[in-house]
Write a protein that holds these residues in place. Structure first.
Motif, PDB file in Angstrom:
ATOM      1  N   ASP A  22       7.908   4.208   0.357  1.00  0.00           N
ATOM      2  CA  ASP A  22       6.822   4.536  -0.571  1.00  0.00           C
ATOM      3  C   ASP A  22       6.385   5.991  -0.450  1.00  0.00           C
ATOM      4  OD1 ASP A  22       5.833   3.697   1.935  1.00  0.00           O
ATOM      5  OD2 ASP A  22       3.901   3.124   1.100  1.00  0.00           O
ATOM      6  N   GLY A 118       2.043   6.807  -2.016  1.00  0.00           N
ATOM      7  CA  GLY A 118       2.920   5.730  -2.445  1.00  0.00           C
ATOM      8  C   GLY A 118       2.398   4.407  -1.924  1.00  0.00           C
ATOM      9  N   SER A 119       2.717   3.362  -2.635  1.00  0.00           N
ATOM     10  CA  SER A 119       2.335   2.025  -2.195  1.00  0.00           C
ATOM     11  C   SER A 119       3.360   1.045  -2.711  1.00  0.00           C
ATOM     12  CB  SER A 119       0.949   1.663  -2.722  1.00  0.00           C
ATOM     13  OG  SER A 119       0.587   0.375  -2.288  1.00  0.00           O
ATOM     14  N   LEU A 120       4.049   0.411  -1.789  1.00  0.00           N
ATOM     15  CA  LEU A 120       5.019  -0.599  -2.197  1.00  0.00           C
ATOM     16  C   LEU A 120       4.285  -1.866  -2.582  1.00  0.00           C
ATOM     17  CD1 LEU A 120       7.794  -0.160   0.491  1.00  0.00           C
ATOM     18  CD2 LEU A 120       7.790   0.644  -1.856  1.00  0.00           C
ATOM     19  N   SER A 121       4.730  -2.498  -3.622  1.00  0.00           N
ATOM     20  CA  SER A 121       4.144  -3.774  -4.023  1.00  0.00           C
ATOM     21  C   SER A 121       4.403  -4.795  -2.932  1.00  0.00           C
ATOM     22  CB  SER A 121       4.756  -4.256  -5.328  1.00  0.00           C
ATOM     23  OG  SER A 121       4.484  -3.338  -6.346  1.00  0.00           O
ATOM     24  N   LYS A 122       3.389  -5.532  -2.589  1.00  0.00           N
ATOM     25  CA  LYS A 122       3.520  -6.553  -1.555  1.00  0.00           C
ATOM     26  C   LYS A 122       3.370  -7.923  -2.188  1.00  0.00           C
ATOM     27  CE  LYS A 122       1.974  -3.736   2.305  1.00  0.00           C
ATOM     28  NZ  LYS A 122       1.936  -2.454   1.719  1.00  0.00           N
ATOM     29  N   LYS A 127       0.072  -9.167   0.743  1.00  0.00           N
ATOM     30  CA  LYS A 127      -0.773  -8.510  -0.254  1.00  0.00           C
ATOM     31  C   LYS A 127      -2.265  -8.653   0.059  1.00  0.00           C
ATOM     32  CE  LYS A 127      -0.882 -12.265  -3.613  1.00  0.00           C
ATOM     33  NZ  LYS A 127      -0.475 -12.697  -4.932  1.00  0.00           N
ATOM     34  N   VAL A 146      -1.743   6.646  -7.146  1.00  0.00           N
ATOM     35  CA  VAL A 146      -0.935   5.733  -6.360  1.00  0.00           C
ATOM     36  C   VAL A 146       0.361   5.509  -7.138  1.00  0.00           C
ATOM     37  CG1 VAL A 146      -0.765   3.458  -5.288  1.00  0.00           C
ATOM     38  CG2 VAL A 146      -2.986   4.629  -5.387  1.00  0.00           C
ATOM     39  N   ARG A 148       3.924   3.744  -7.608  1.00  0.00           N
ATOM     40  CA  ARG A 148       4.635   2.505  -7.271  1.00  0.00           C
ATOM     41  C   ARG A 148       6.040   2.555  -7.864  1.00  0.00           C
ATOM     42  NH1 ARG A 148       1.490  -1.451  -5.185  1.00  0.00           N
ATOM     43  NH2 ARG A 148      -0.725  -1.265  -5.487  1.00  0.00           N
ATOM     44  N   GLU A 149       6.915   1.768  -7.238  1.00  0.00           N
ATOM     45  CA  GLU A 149       8.282   1.664  -7.755  1.00  0.00           C
ATOM     46  C   GLU A 149       8.315   0.959  -9.073  1.00  0.00           C
ATOM     47  OE1 GLU A 149      12.169   1.284  -5.170  1.00  0.00           O
ATOM     48  OE2 GLU A 149      10.471   0.300  -4.239  1.00  0.00           O
TER      49      GLU A 149
END
Length: 149
Positions: A22, A118-122, A127, A146, A148-149
């Motif tokens: 991220d 960055g923040s990867l979806s959890k 989450k 933020v 995100r992918e």
């Protein structure tokens, strides 16, 4: 403000880097944003004490060596940004818990006006736990993007 066009130009963009997926995503976005805005890119990395045992954390030589390693590491990020066309790049290293240190120390010290993280979806139970990105988005005194992918 509903009728006004909000068009803030960011001139000092801060991005935190480590080797996580991220953070890499945020770094690439920050390069593009800094180039397009002709902004200064400020790259920061935080030496986190939780990654050390108590003896290492108390050893000044150990800490100094870790800071030197981190400095060399983020210099590689600086070089990448410069090669990608960012004209002005600064580096900042600090120590502590990453989110809190960036919000309380790095942002005021650098006079940044945008923080890109960055923040990867959890999914699942992950989450529900707090994250560095959530902390910075909530407590940052400046705008936060933020990615995100």
């Amino acid at each position: 403000m509903a009728n006004e066009d909000y068009n803030k130009n960011f001139k000092r963009i801060l991005v935190g880097v480590d080797d996580s997926e991220d953070a890499q995503l945020a770094f690439r976005y920050a390069i593009r944003e800094a180039r397009s805005e002709d902004a200064t890119l400020i790259i920061t990395s935080i030496l986190e004490h939780e990654d050390m045992n108590v003896y290492e954390a108390l050893n000044k030589d150990f800490i100094h060596g870790k800071r030197d390693e981190l400095s060399e590491h983020i210099a590689k990020y600086r070089d990448l940004a410069l090669r990608a066309g960012v004209k002005n790049v600064e580096m900042v290293i600090d120590e502590g818990e990453a989110g809190e240190t960036i919000v309380k120390n790095v942002i005021p010290a650098t006079d940044a006006d945008l923080l890109i993280i960055g923040s990867l979806s959890k999914t699942g139970i992950r989450k529900y736990f707090g994250s560095q990105a959530a902390y910075m988005a909530k407590y940052s005194p400046i705008s936060v993007m933020v990615v995100r992918e």
